[in-house]
Motif scaffolding. Structure first.
Motif, PDB file in Angstrom:
ATOM      1  N   TYR A  37      25.901 -11.934 -93.756  1.00 31.40           N
ATOM      2  CA  TYR A  37      26.047 -13.362 -93.856  1.00 31.40           C
ATOM      3  C   TYR A  37      24.576 -13.980 -93.686  1.00 31.40           C
ATOM      4  CZ  TYR A  37      31.073 -12.678 -93.841  1.00 31.40           C
ATOM      5  OH  TYR A  37      32.267 -12.052 -93.769  1.00 31.40           O
ATOM      6  N   LEU A  92      33.446 -25.170 -96.322  1.00 25.89           N
ATOM      7  CA  LEU A  92      32.662 -23.982 -95.692  1.00 25.89           C
ATOM      8  C   LEU A  92      32.190 -22.839 -96.776  1.00 25.89           C
ATOM      9  CD1 LEU A  92      34.075 -23.303 -92.339  1.00 25.89           C
ATOM     10  CD2 LEU A  92      32.216 -24.554 -92.855  1.00 25.89           C
ATOM     11  N   ASN A  93      33.476 -22.539 -97.569  1.00 28.64           N
ATOM     12  CA  ASN A  93      33.221 -21.657 -98.762  1.00 28.64           C
ATOM     13  C   ASN A  93      32.133 -21.960 -99.669  1.00 28.64           C
ATOM     14  OD1 ASN A  93      34.246 -19.096 -99.613  1.00 28.64           O
ATOM     15  ND2 ASN A  93      34.894 -20.330-101.345  1.00 28.64           N
ATOM     16  N   ALA A  94      32.242 -23.160-100.010  1.00 27.42           N
ATOM     17  CA  ALA A  94      31.062 -23.860-101.019  1.00 27.42           C
ATOM     18  C   ALA A  94      29.930 -23.829-100.491  1.00 27.42           C
ATOM     19  CB  ALA A  94      31.533 -25.274-101.543  1.00 27.42           C
ATOM     20  N   HIS A 142      42.850 -26.208 -94.417  1.00 24.65           N
ATOM     21  CA  HIS A 142      42.464 -25.502 -95.912  1.00 24.65           C
ATOM     22  C   HIS A 142      41.286 -26.492 -96.325  1.00 24.65           C
ATOM     23  CE1 HIS A 142      44.935 -29.128 -96.690  1.00 24.65           C
ATOM     24  NE2 HIS A 142      44.644 -29.227 -97.585  1.00 24.65           N
ATOM     25  N   ARG A 191      31.111 -24.726 -89.358  1.00 33.59           N
ATOM     26  CA  ARG A 191      32.669 -24.955 -88.748  1.00 33.59           C
ATOM     27  C   ARG A 191      32.515 -25.907 -87.354  1.00 33.59           C
ATOM     28  NH1 ARG A 191      37.292 -22.798 -86.691  1.00 33.59           N
ATOM     29  NH2 ARG A 191      39.093 -23.073 -88.398  1.00 33.59           N
ATOM     30  N   GLU A 240      37.995 -24.888 -94.950  1.00 36.22           N
ATOM     31  CA  GLU A 240      37.836 -23.802 -95.534  1.00 36.22           C
ATOM     32  C   GLU A 240      37.027 -23.941 -96.731  1.00 36.22           C
ATOM     33  OE1 GLU A 240      37.486 -20.979 -93.433  1.00 36.22           O
ATOM     34  OE2 GLU A 240      38.706 -21.528 -92.224  1.00 36.22           O
ATOM     35  N   GLN A 241      37.669 -24.839 -97.702  1.00 35.16           N
ATOM     36  CA  GLN A 241      37.125 -24.967 -98.821  1.00 35.16           C
ATOM     37  C   GLN A 241      35.600 -25.542 -98.718  1.00 35.16           C
ATOM     38  OE1 GLN A 241      39.580 -28.025-100.879  1.00 35.16           O
ATOM     39  NE2 GLN A 241      41.246 -26.623-100.967  1.00 35.16           N
ATOM     40  N   VAL A 267      29.102 -19.688 -99.574  1.00 35.98           N
ATOM     41  CA  VAL A 267      29.007 -18.772-100.650  1.00 35.98           C
ATOM     42  C   VAL A 267      28.043 -19.315-101.791  1.00 35.98           C
ATOM     43  CG1 VAL A 267      30.217 -17.578-102.516  1.00 35.98           C
ATOM     44  CG2 VAL A 267      31.315 -17.846-100.274  1.00 35.98           C
ATOM     45  N   SER A 268      28.319 -20.654-102.275  1.00 31.19           N
ATOM     46  CA  SER A 268      27.353 -21.174-103.358  1.00 31.19           C
ATOM     47  C   SER A 268      26.208 -22.090-102.857  1.00 31.19           C
ATOM     48  CB  SER A 268      28.392 -21.866-104.297  1.00 31.19           C
ATOM     49  OG  SER A 268      29.753 -21.680-104.236  1.00 31.19           O
ATOM     50  N   GLY A 275      28.562 -19.961 -91.662  1.00 35.16           N
ATOM     51  CA  GLY A 275      30.101 -20.360 -91.578  1.00 35.16           C
ATOM     52  C   GLY A 275      30.460 -20.954 -90.282  1.00 35.16           C
TER      53      GLY A 275
END
Ligand code: AMP
Ligand code: MG
Length: 492
Positions: free
Chosen positions: A174, A442-444, A436, A140, A439-440, A447-448, A136
């Protein structure tokens, strides 16, 4: 030291030199990256690869081992650099605890770039750290550094991120990752602070090296070390003004995170401001707001004082005279910063000529933004649009008066209103990497394992000033609650 031959005999077009090794040995430790089990490229920067003259197809197809530090090219002599630094005001001996400099790539145009692997394993400076980085924070850094580059702000850049096939352990497990960072150099204010703890010969060696590498034109001046300080002051004044123009908050302006060549470096808990407020802070560890948005110009000054202190013994034999000379230069910083800042604000306001009143015009706009919780980026970008809406800002009679003042000001120059709007579009970004959205994406990705959002986002922030009809999700500010709750963390 373990050295393996890279699979590509031409080393993907890398042409390594290791001029840093000419410095006295205290400035670095030879250190190969630690082997990792299963490297996999998750993102690669084609345009940067091209700019560097690399064989990007070979790198993308077979370069994962190299980009993870598992193979070392001929000509590369990996090191970890020594440095010190004031972190939140307290002095520490540091050094690269998780970054390894592979060497300096010399392009065909004879430009020199540091090629560094961040997250490449423990070094003699790792202290209690594991030398590793997680996916992450490395993605970033990739997103924000490339967005900064596209915004026209000097910055280190990101060539690739590879996952290592191993886990790193923080608050949870992670995916581990390595970022390839490209920089004009990694000489920091903290490198000079480290040198100042050694002897004068060593300090002078670093200063001479820095002058040679970044400011060769001052080498023959009467007091080249004072000139060196002046150059860094100038570059930092310009850099911080650029941050202020786009609402960038570095988040951790420790002296070890300030590069002497004027590039933004070390993207940890950084963020972009949405609603304008000079006290904006997002970093979870910056509890006193030392590195708040509006404090950044002063903190840069504070850091430059630390650089000046380190250089004192070189500037004059008499300490008293040295202090007088550096003080004179340091005292010029606020004026220099302000000159860069107001020049940029004039552009942001579509002003081509200069009037003393412009300062108040710019400051008043900020005051109305703050009072009415207005979005910094969108307020500037939409200034010329005559569609006042129901927002707090547009409903404020004072702001409406301000708009009339601004239009009257634009009328006092030769250029037309349309020319002003075009001019403004070159310095008021339409899109910034809003927190925001970062973060979206990075999350995808983390995490996915889905990079599509991140890649789509990168292609949008790569062209921040263009008048493109993006999906409104890229230009809308988040709900105020998001900013109030948003926290960034150091990328350890
Ligand atoms: P930063 O906050 O990223 O500027 O890092 C401050 C210092 O801590 C630098 O010397 C880093 O090299 C070191 N550091 C950060 N993370 C790690 C880690 N996971 N392992 C070892 N050293 C680290
Ligand atoms: Mg750092």
């Amino acid at each position: 030291m373990q050295t393996l031959t890279a699979p590509d005999p031409d080393c993907y077009g890398f042409n390594f030199d290791n001029s840093y090794l000419q410095l006295p040995a205290v400035f670095y430790k030879r250190q190969a990256p630690t082997q990792v089990t299963n490297p996999d490229i998750v993102i690669f920067n084609d345009s940067l690869g091209k700019m560097l003259g690399l064989n990007i197809e070979a790198l993308k197809q077979q370069g994962s081992q190299f980009l993870a530090g598992n193979t070392i090219c001929a000509g590369s002599d990996p090191i970890a650099q020594a440095y010190a630094g004031h972190q939140f005001g307290g002095f520490n001996m540091l050094g690269d605890g998780r970054a390894i400099l592979l060497g300096e790539h010399i392009t065909r145009g004879k430009q020199r770039f540091d090629i560094q692997l961040k997250g490449a394993g423990r070094t003699p400076y790792s202290r209690s750290g594991d030398g590793r980085a997680s996916l992450g924070p490395m993605l970033r850094e990739y997103i924000i550094s490339e967005a900064m580059y596209a915004l026209g702000i000097p910055t280190t850049r990101s060539l690739a991120v590879v996952t290592t096939g191993e886990h790193v352990y923080r608050d949870d497990a992670y995916p581990g990752a390595v970022l390839t960072r490209v920089a004009a150099s990694h000489i920091r204010v903290g490198t000079f602070q480290f040198a100042a703890t050694q002897n004068q010969q060593q300090l002078q060696a670093l200063a001479d090296y820095s002058i040679n590498r970044h400011f060769p034109d001052i080498a023959d001046t009467d007091n080249k070390y004072l000139e060196l300080l002046k150059r860094v002051i100038e570059l930092q004044a310009s850099l911080i003004a650029k941050w202020m123009h786009v609402g960038f908050i570095h988040g951790v302006m420790n002296t070890d995170n300030m590069s002497i060549c004027g590039e933004t470096i070390d993207y940890g808990p950084c963020a972009f401001m949405n609603t304008y407020h000079p006290e904006s802070v997002f970093s979870s560890i910056d509890t006193n707001g030392r590195y708040a948005f509006g404090n950044q110009p002063n903190i840069a000054h504070w850091n430059l004082v630390r650089l000046a202190e380190s250089l004192l013994p070189l500037i004059d034999e008499s300490q008293e005279k040295s202090i007088a000379l550096v003080t004179e230069s340091l005292n010029e910083y606020p004026g220099k910063f302000f000159a860069f800042w107001i020049a940029g604000m004039r552009k942001k306001l579509g002003i081509f000529n200069e009037e003393a009143e412009d300062i108040k015009l710019a400051e008043d706009l900020l005051m109305y933004m703050q009072k009415n919780h207005a979005d910094y980026t969108n307020t500037f970008r939409s200034l010329g649009e005559d569609n006042l809406d129901g927002t707090e800002l547009h409903q404020d009679a004072g702001y409406r008066e301000w708009l009339a003042r601004w239009k009257a000001r634009l009328a006092r120059q030769n250029e037309t209103f349309d020319e002003s709007i075009k001019f403004m579009q070159t310095s008021n970004p339409k899109v910034i990497p809003r927190n925001h959205l970062v973060e979206q994406a990075l999350n995808a990705a983390v995490v996915s394992g889905d990079m599509s959002l991140l890649n789509g986002f990168l292609s949008v922030v790569a062209n921040p000033y263009a008048e493109v009809n993006h999906s409104s999700k890229y230009t809308e500010a988040p709900e105020p609650l998001f900013d109030q709750q948003y926290k960034t963390f150091c990328g350890t």
